[in-house]
Design an enzyme around this catalytic site. Sequence first.
Site, short mmCIF file in Angstrom:
data_model
loop_
_atom_site.label_atom_id
_atom_site.label_comp_id
_atom_site.label_asym_id
_atom_site.label_seq_id
_atom_site.Cartn_x
_atom_site.Cartn_y
_atom_site.Cartn_z
N ASP A 93 -18.27 92.03 84.67
CA ASP A 93 -18.12 91.12 85.80
C ASP A 93 -17.11 90.02 85.44
OD1 ASP A 93 -18.78 90.05 88.31
OD2 ASP A 93 -20.43 88.85 87.51
N HIS A 191 -19.90 81.53 94.91
CA HIS A 191 -20.91 81.74 93.87
C HIS A 191 -21.95 80.62 93.88
CE1 HIS A 191 -17.56 84.20 92.04
NE2 HIS A 191 -18.57 85.04 92.00
N ASP A 267 -26.61 87.48 91.43
CA ASP A 267 -27.01 86.88 90.16
C ASP A 267 -27.93 85.68 90.41
OD1 ASP A 267 -27.25 85.94 87.61
OD2 ASP A 267 -25.16 85.41 87.33
#
Length: 331
Positions: A93, A191, A267
Site C-alpha cells: 500500500d 484518509h 484501514d
Amino acid sequence: MIVTTKELFQHAYGRYAVGAYNINNLEQTVGLFRGNLGQKNSNEEPIDPANSAPFIIQLSRGARGYTDKRFLEAMIRAAEDIFPKAVFAVHLDHGTEDVAYECIGSGFYSSVMIDASHETFDENIATTRRVVERAHEKGLSVEAELGMLGGVEEDISVDADNACLTDPDQAVEFVERSGCDSLAVAIGTSHGAYKFTGKQGLHFDRIAEIQKRLPGFPLVMHGSSSVPKEWVERINKAGGKLGDASGVPENQYLPAAKLGVTKVNIDTDGRLVWCAVFRETFRDKPTDFDPRTPGKPFMAAYAEYITHKNQKLGSAGRLESVRASLLGQPV
Ligand code: G3H
Ligand code: 13P
Ligand code: ZN
C-alpha cells in the site's frame, strides 16, 4: 491460497468490490482471516460459505517498519496454513519506487502500489512506467494513483475541491502511457477518520465519467472507511476524544463497485475497533494488564466487522465462485 490481484479483479469487476484491509500485527491478521471466512471466536469454527469472501491484505510502509517486515510475511504465511480455505492477495500500500522494487523482488507480493501522485503528471507516468516494467517481468500487477486525496475541509470551495479530483481525460492518458493495471482515483474521499463535513461525499458523476472512458479497467478507492458513529461513541465513552468523525456511507460501496471501483481500501475502521475494544477492556478491568484480555475480544470484534464490511462490499458469499473460476471450473 495467495492469488494474484488481477485474478481477484477479473472476478469482481462491475459486480462487487474486493475489500483491501491493512494489517500491522497478529491480532489484526487473525481477525481478518476469520472474518473473511465468516468465523468469529475461533479458528476452528465452521466456515460460513454465505459470509466467505476473497480479500486483499495491504501492507503499508509504516506497517513494514513497525516491527519487521519479516514478521508480517511470517504471520501471513502461517495464516495461509491455518486458514487453508482463504483466497487472498498480498499488496504493498502506498509504495515508493524503492520499496516497490524491494517487494517485487521478494517473491511474496501479488501486487504493488506506486504512489507518485505528488509528482507532476509526466513524472508520475514515468515513475509508474518504470515500476510497471519491473513488476510485469515478475507477474505482479501495479496500482498507480492519479489525483490528490487529502483532508476535505468545509471551507474549501467546490472548485478547489474539484481541482483535486482525478481528471477523466488525464486518467485515460495516464493508463495508456504508464501501463498500470489499476488506478487509485480521487473521487472525494480522504484518509483517516475525518472525511466529510456537511454535504460532501463521493463524486459518483466523476466515477461514472472515468468508467465511461476506461471501461473494464479496475478503479481503486482509497480512504473508504465508513467511520461508524457507534465505534466513535464507544471510544469516546471509554475516555477517547475523537471529534466529529465521519466516513463513506456503507450503502455507497456497491453503487461505486458497479461503476468499476473494484478495490476498496479500509484501514481506519479497523483502528477504531481496536481502540474501542482496548479502551473498554482496561476501563472495565482496571486491575488487569494481560495483553490477551483485550486481544481476544478484539479478534472476535474485528472478525465480525470484516464479515459485515464484506456484506456491504458485495464480496461476502463469493469465495467458492472465485475459487472455481481460479481453477477454471464453471461458476
Ligand atoms: O493510507 C494509509 C493507510 O491507512 C496506512 O496507514 O501508513 O499509518 O500504516 P499507515
Ligand atoms: P481509510 O483511512 O479510510 O481507512 O483508508 C485507508 C487507505 O486508503 C489505505 O490505503
Ligand atoms: Zn490509501
